[in-house]
Design a protein around this motif. Structure first.
Motif, mmCIF file in Angstrom:
data_model
loop_
_atom_site.group_PDB
_atom_site.id
_atom_site.type_symbol
_atom_site.label_atom_id
_atom_site.label_comp_id
_atom_site.label_asym_id
_atom_site.label_seq_id
_atom_site.Cartn_x
_atom_site.Cartn_y
_atom_site.Cartn_z
ATOM 1 N N HIS A 1 -107.323 83.044 55.295
ATOM 2 C CA HIS A 1 -108.156 83.883 55.998
ATOM 3 C C HIS A 1 -107.880 84.677 57.393
ATOM 4 N N ASP B 1 -113.018 79.947 52.113
ATOM 5 C CA ASP B 1 -112.799 79.253 50.698
ATOM 6 C C ASP B 1 -112.040 78.261 50.689
ATOM 7 N N ALA C 1 -109.421 87.573 44.861
ATOM 8 C CA ALA C 1 -108.817 88.287 45.753
ATOM 9 C C ALA C 1 -107.537 87.726 46.627
ATOM 10 N N ILE C 2 -107.914 86.319 46.877
ATOM 11 C CA ILE C 2 -106.818 85.827 47.568
ATOM 12 C C ILE C 2 -105.546 85.868 46.902
ATOM 13 N N ASN D 1 -114.924 85.714 43.371
ATOM 14 C CA ASN D 1 -114.230 86.940 43.712
ATOM 15 C C ASN D 1 -113.281 86.556 45.017
ATOM 16 N N GLY D 2 -113.883 85.705 46.019
ATOM 17 C CA GLY D 2 -112.886 85.702 46.932
ATOM 18 C C GLY D 2 -111.530 84.703 46.645
ATOM 19 N N HIS E 1 -116.728 82.552 47.003
ATOM 20 C CA HIS E 1 -116.732 83.935 47.273
ATOM 21 C C HIS E 1 -116.111 84.337 48.504
ATOM 22 N N THR F 1 -113.631 85.844 50.781
ATOM 23 C CA THR F 1 -112.504 86.533 50.812
ATOM 24 C C THR F 1 -111.530 86.413 51.893
ATOM 25 N N HIS F 2 -110.544 87.025 52.276
ATOM 26 C CA HIS F 2 -109.459 86.814 53.099
ATOM 27 C C HIS F 2 -110.132 87.282 54.406
#
Length: 308
Positions: free
Chosen positions: A56, A139, A172-173, A168-169, A126, A128-129
């Motif tokens: 993050h 996350d 995406a990571i 989704n998180g 969920h 994300t960065h």
């Protein structure tokens, strides 16, 4: 088998009527204690800033851990989005939930407990960065995977996700990190709107969306034909599970029609896969599940298969 949890996770206050409520965690821990008296219960430590920063941005850490609105109004809740709440006790809960996942990786890889379940909230997949969303602040499973890779030197970690909502998180990571395979079944269309089959990252993302009203037969077919073979071919050195139980037919937030036995089936299949590739090492962390009876029963079914 070890279970990490912490009382701070019960104090994360999402407000009246919120689906992601403290009772969720209470019914899970109560059910596991009753079903498995010999589980090794441990208090989750706090994740360190360095561990969080692997997944993050500094800005997200500041938003969650040092929120200016919360400082100005320390007895009130702050809405990060229409679904995602920050209460006075939330920063500690988020640190303990992420810290449980990190400690679980250490326990699994260092041999003290090859299989670990993290009974924590808030959930994580969920986030994300740089954005907290969908009930999630950090996350947890992504933090765990990056700890396994960067602190323990693993080369291949698989994250499997059977929550009804697409992670989704996590996707995406990891979509450009080929050390990680992300494999997910989920309802589509549904929040957050991601998870189409053509979302493949750098060849390390495998999505198997399921239509509303899909039952256990369709769920098992997706895993048997697509997701399990992909994980098997990846040969992970550690298997991480985002264990959401909201695909259950009783769940109020989605429209899949799984039964408790379907969660037992996928847990058993994943345990067998881990036996083949990772010395049986599995870290599982609680994600969604919003019908309390279904959540308790499914969590017990999941842990029973990990214990087998």
């Amino acid at each position: 088998m070890r279970v990490y949890t912490h009382s701070a996770c019960l104090l994360h206050d999402t407000g009246p009527g919120h689906a992601e409520c403290p009772e969720r965690l209470q019914v899970v821990t109560d059910a596991l204690r009753e079903a498995f008296p010999r589980l090794d219960w441990r208090e989750a430590p706090r994740a360190s800033r360095g561990q969080l920063l692997r997944a993050h941005s500094p800005e997200l850490l500041d938003l969650v851990l040092d929120n200016p609105e919360l400082k100005r109004h320390p007895s009130e809740r702050v809405m990060l989005d229409p679904d995602t709440v920050l209460s006075p006790a939330s920063p500690e809960a988020a640190l303990r939930a992420a810290g449980a996942a990190v400690a679980a990786v250490d326990a699994s890889l260092l041999g003290s407990s090859p299989r670990v379940f993290c009974a924590v909230r808030p959930p994580g997949h969920h986030a994300t960065h740089d954005t907290a969303m969908g009930f999630c602040l950090f996350d947890n499973i992504a933090i765990a995977a990056l700890h396994a890779l960067d602190a323990h030197g693993l080369e291949r970690v698989a994250v499997v996700d059977f929550d009804v909502h697409h992670g989704n998180g996590s996707q995406a990571i990891f979509e450009h990190d080929r050390r990680v395979l992300f494999a997910s079944s989920h309802q589509m269309p549904l929040y957050p709107g991601t998870g189409a089959r053509n979302e493949t990252g750098d060849g390390n993302i495998v999505n198997a969306p399921l239509p509303p009203d899909a039952d256990g037969a369709l769920f098992r077919a997706a895993w048997t034909s697509t997701l399990l073979p992909a994980v098997d071919a990846f040969k992970p050195q550690l298997l991480l599970i985002s264990a959401g139980f909201d695909a259950h037919r009783r769940d109020p937030l989605a429209q899949l029609r799984l039964e408790t036995d379907d969660f037992a089936w996928i847990s058993r299949a994943l345990a067998q896969l881990a036996n083949r590739h990772s010395g049986g090492r599995i870290v599982s962390t609680l994600e969604g599940g919003y019908d309390l009876q279904a959540l308790a029963e499914s969590s017990v079914a999941h842990v029973r298969e990990l214990l087998a």
